[in-house]
Scaffold this motif. Structure first.
Motif, mmCIF file in Angstrom:
data_model
loop_
_atom_site.group_PDB
_atom_site.id
_atom_site.type_symbol
_atom_site.label_atom_id
_atom_site.label_comp_id
_atom_site.label_asym_id
_atom_site.label_seq_id
_atom_site.Cartn_x
_atom_site.Cartn_y
_atom_site.Cartn_z
ATOM 1 N N CYS A 111 0.825 -1.209 0.000
ATOM 2 C CA CYS A 111 0.000 0.000 0.000
ATOM 3 C C CYS A 111 0.863 1.265 0.000
ATOM 4 O O CYS A 111 1.986 1.261 0.496
ATOM 5 N N GLU A 130 -7.098 0.340 -7.113
ATOM 6 C CA GLU A 130 -7.251 1.776 -6.869
ATOM 7 C C GLU A 130 -8.632 2.074 -6.312
ATOM 8 O O GLU A 130 -9.627 1.462 -6.724
ATOM 9 N N ALA A 131 -8.700 3.005 -5.386
ATOM 10 C CA ALA A 131 -9.986 3.413 -4.827
ATOM 11 C C ALA A 131 -10.790 4.176 -5.872
ATOM 12 O O ALA A 131 -10.243 5.024 -6.594
ATOM 13 N N GLY A 134 -10.517 7.828 -5.260
ATOM 14 C CA GLY A 134 -9.151 8.304 -5.061
ATOM 15 C C GLY A 134 -8.774 9.425 -6.019
ATOM 16 O O GLY A 134 -9.543 9.806 -6.904
ATOM 17 N N ARG A 162 -14.404 1.607 -2.897
ATOM 18 C CA ARG A 162 -14.104 2.926 -2.354
ATOM 19 C C ARG A 162 -12.966 2.827 -1.338
ATOM 20 O O ARG A 162 -12.680 1.754 -0.811
ATOM 21 N N SER A 163 -12.350 3.956 -1.055
ATOM 22 C CA SER A 163 -11.209 3.980 -0.141
ATOM 23 C C SER A 163 -11.579 3.419 1.229
ATOM 24 O O SER A 163 -10.821 2.643 1.824
ATOM 25 N N ASP A 167 -9.822 0.402 3.248
ATOM 26 C CA ASP A 167 -9.306 0.579 4.610
ATOM 27 C C ASP A 167 -9.719 -0.589 5.492
ATOM 28 O O ASP A 167 -8.903 -1.176 6.217
ATOM 29 N N ASN A 174 -6.826 5.349 4.912
ATOM 30 C CA ASN A 174 -6.627 6.137 3.690
ATOM 31 C C ASN A 174 -5.938 5.359 2.568
ATOM 32 O O ASN A 174 -4.995 5.849 1.939
ATOM 33 N N VAL A 176 -5.588 4.270 -1.000
ATOM 34 C CA VAL A 176 -6.017 4.740 -2.314
ATOM 35 C C VAL A 176 -5.409 3.887 -3.415
ATOM 36 O O VAL A 176 -6.061 3.579 -4.409
#
Length: 230
Positions: A111, A130-131, A134, A162-163, A167, A174, A176
């Motif tokens: 990450c 990838e988020a 992001g 999504r981010s 997480d 966070n 991304v």
């Protein structure tokens, strides 16, 4: 009745009740009736009872609801959640994120923007996760890095979560950008991403198949010595 269940699960192909197309079972989703008559998805094809099959695409599930195809398929009254297409999406999404968590525990996830960029050079990266929410600039720069290394077509780019979801799956804050390294658990994660992407009608970038992700690079399934994934 037991014979019906056996035939339902054993057949290599089934007919979609929405489109009437015959497909391999791997391209379909099985649904069963709960004791209260509610229609529930059976993604693992393990639940007892008569099964009804629908093409594994959100549009086909919505079509089955619109055409009241579940009741016809079960040959009985069936209570269908109008948002059952979203229910299936959520289940597929949770399966994929759970497998990403397993990949993290196996040391196959890196990450952070700088560490991901460095991994493109030094590690057997099979996918870039990838988020969805992001930074577009960060995503662009990582694609440029892959292009410079002539790896853009050989690294999958997955943008399905999504981010905040990343997480939770990875136990970090966070997230991304994440690089996925070759290994069996990575292949299992990509296979679940493929299911989710097909269901949503989304095409991933890159050409690495889930199966190939088991053995690319060192293929050991273990993190290379001295690599920091924190």
């Amino acid at each position: 009745m037991a014979g019906d269940r056996e035939d339902d699960r054993a057949a290599p192909e089934r007919t979609c009740v929405a489109t009437r197309a015959t497909r391999p079972v791997d391209e379909l989703i099985r649904f069963v009736r709960a004791p209260d008559g509610a229609v529930v998805p059976d993604l693992k094809r393990e639940l007892p009872g008569r099964g009804v099959w629908v093409t594994a695409e959100a549009e086909a599930v919505r079509l089955a609801v619109k055409r009241k195809a579940f009741a016809r398929g079960f040959k009985d009254q069936a209570s269908v959640d109008p948002a059952i297409d979203a229910v299936v999406d959520g289940l597929l999404e949770r399966q994929a994120l759970a497998m990403l968590g397993f990949a993290q525990k196996a040391g196959r996830v890196i990450c952070g923007f700088a560490k991901v960029e460095a991994a493109f050079v030094k590690e057997p990266v099979v996918a870039l996760v990838e988020a969805e929410d992001g930074s577009a600039d960060g995503a662009r720069k990582l694609r440029q890095a892959l292009t410079r290394l002539n790896k853009l077509s050989s690294v999958r780019v997955m943008k399905l979560f999504r981010s905040g979801q990343l997480d939770l799956a990875l136990g970090r804050m966070n997230v991304v950008h994440a690089a996925l390294l070759a290994g069996p658990v990575s292949a299992a994660f990509l296979a679940r991403c493929d299911q989710l992407a097909r269901y949503r009608g989304v095409k991933a970038e890159g050409s690495v198949s889930a199966k190939a992700a088991e053995t690319m690079g060192d293929g050991s399934g273990e993190p290379p010595a001295g690599t920091d994934r924190a």
